[in-house]
Design a protein around this motif. Structure first.
Motif, short mmCIF file in Angstrom:
data_model
loop_
_atom_site.label_atom_id
_atom_site.label_comp_id
_atom_site.label_asym_id
_atom_site.label_seq_id
_atom_site.Cartn_x
_atom_site.Cartn_y
_atom_site.Cartn_z
N UNK A 141 105.62 48.26 -22.73
CA UNK A 141 104.20 48.22 -22.36
C UNK A 141 103.35 47.77 -23.55
N UNK A 142 103.62 48.32 -24.73
CA UNK A 142 102.89 47.91 -25.93
C UNK A 142 103.27 46.47 -26.28
N UNK A 143 104.57 46.17 -26.19
CA UNK A 143 105.08 44.80 -26.36
C UNK A 143 104.61 44.16 -27.67
N UNK A 144 104.74 44.92 -28.77
CA UNK A 144 104.34 44.39 -30.07
C UNK A 144 105.53 43.74 -30.76
N UNK A 145 105.31 42.55 -31.29
CA UNK A 145 106.34 41.82 -32.04
C UNK A 145 106.20 42.17 -33.52
N UNK A 146 107.14 42.95 -34.04
CA UNK A 146 107.09 43.43 -35.41
C UNK A 146 107.60 42.40 -36.42
N UNK A 147 108.08 41.24 -35.97
CA UNK A 147 108.65 40.28 -36.91
C UNK A 147 107.55 39.58 -37.72
N UNK A 148 107.92 39.18 -38.93
CA UNK A 148 107.01 38.43 -39.78
C UNK A 148 106.88 37.02 -39.23
N UNK A 149 105.65 36.55 -39.12
CA UNK A 149 105.38 35.20 -38.62
C UNK A 149 105.31 34.26 -39.82
#
Length: 151
Positions: A141-149
């Motif tokens: 639901x939060x669907x946050x992408x923790x990877x470094x861009x």
């Protein structure tokens, strides 16, 4: 910004001996009540997420290291329900962040050094009735992408 979230930029007073910096004052009017001050250390790359409280507000400060802080509003009655905010806090950006009741929060340590977090809460921790509700770091639901861009 998520309703009720506040950020305070901190001011360093430097000279040839080092520096002095106030973190939190009673006249900031950020905490409704002082409950507890705590300190934690996390190693590079660690993600500590997510949790929220039903009774207490938090104020977060990272005096050493750097962190990507992610907030997600889970409050049903909030006009910002479902909104995500991202902040970069730490020694490179000295600020304190007020996280109100009902806003899920977590962080990822950035860089190659550990991060130290000092946090203040409006209530003391009660092990018999902990005010802590967990959500997985990779919640769909939060669907946050923790990877470094990388740019």
């Amino acid at each position: 910004m998520i309703q009720g979230v506040e950020i305070k930029k901190l001011v360093r007073h430097s000279d040839d001996r080092g520096f002095f910096m106030e973190i939190l004052r009673d006249d900031d009017k950020l905490l409704k009540n002082f409950g507890q001050a705590s300190l934690s250390k996390s190693y590079p790359g660690v993600i500590k997420a997510f949790h929220y409280h039903k009774k207490q507000d938090d104020i977060w400060f990272f005096p050493a290291g750097n962190a990507q802080v992610v907030l997600y509003d889970v409050r049903e009655e909030s006009p910002t329900k479902g909104e995500t905010n991202v902040f970069y806090l730490g020694e490179d950006n000295p600020q304190i962040l007020l996280i109100p009741v009902g806003v899920a929060h977590g962080y990822r340590v950035l860089g190659s050094s550990p991060a130290i977090i000092v946090y203040f809460t409006s209530q003391s921790y009660d092990p018999a009735d902990p005010d802590e509700y967990r959500i997985p770091w990779d919640d769909s639901e939060i669907n946050f992408d923790w990877s470094t861009k990388n740019r």
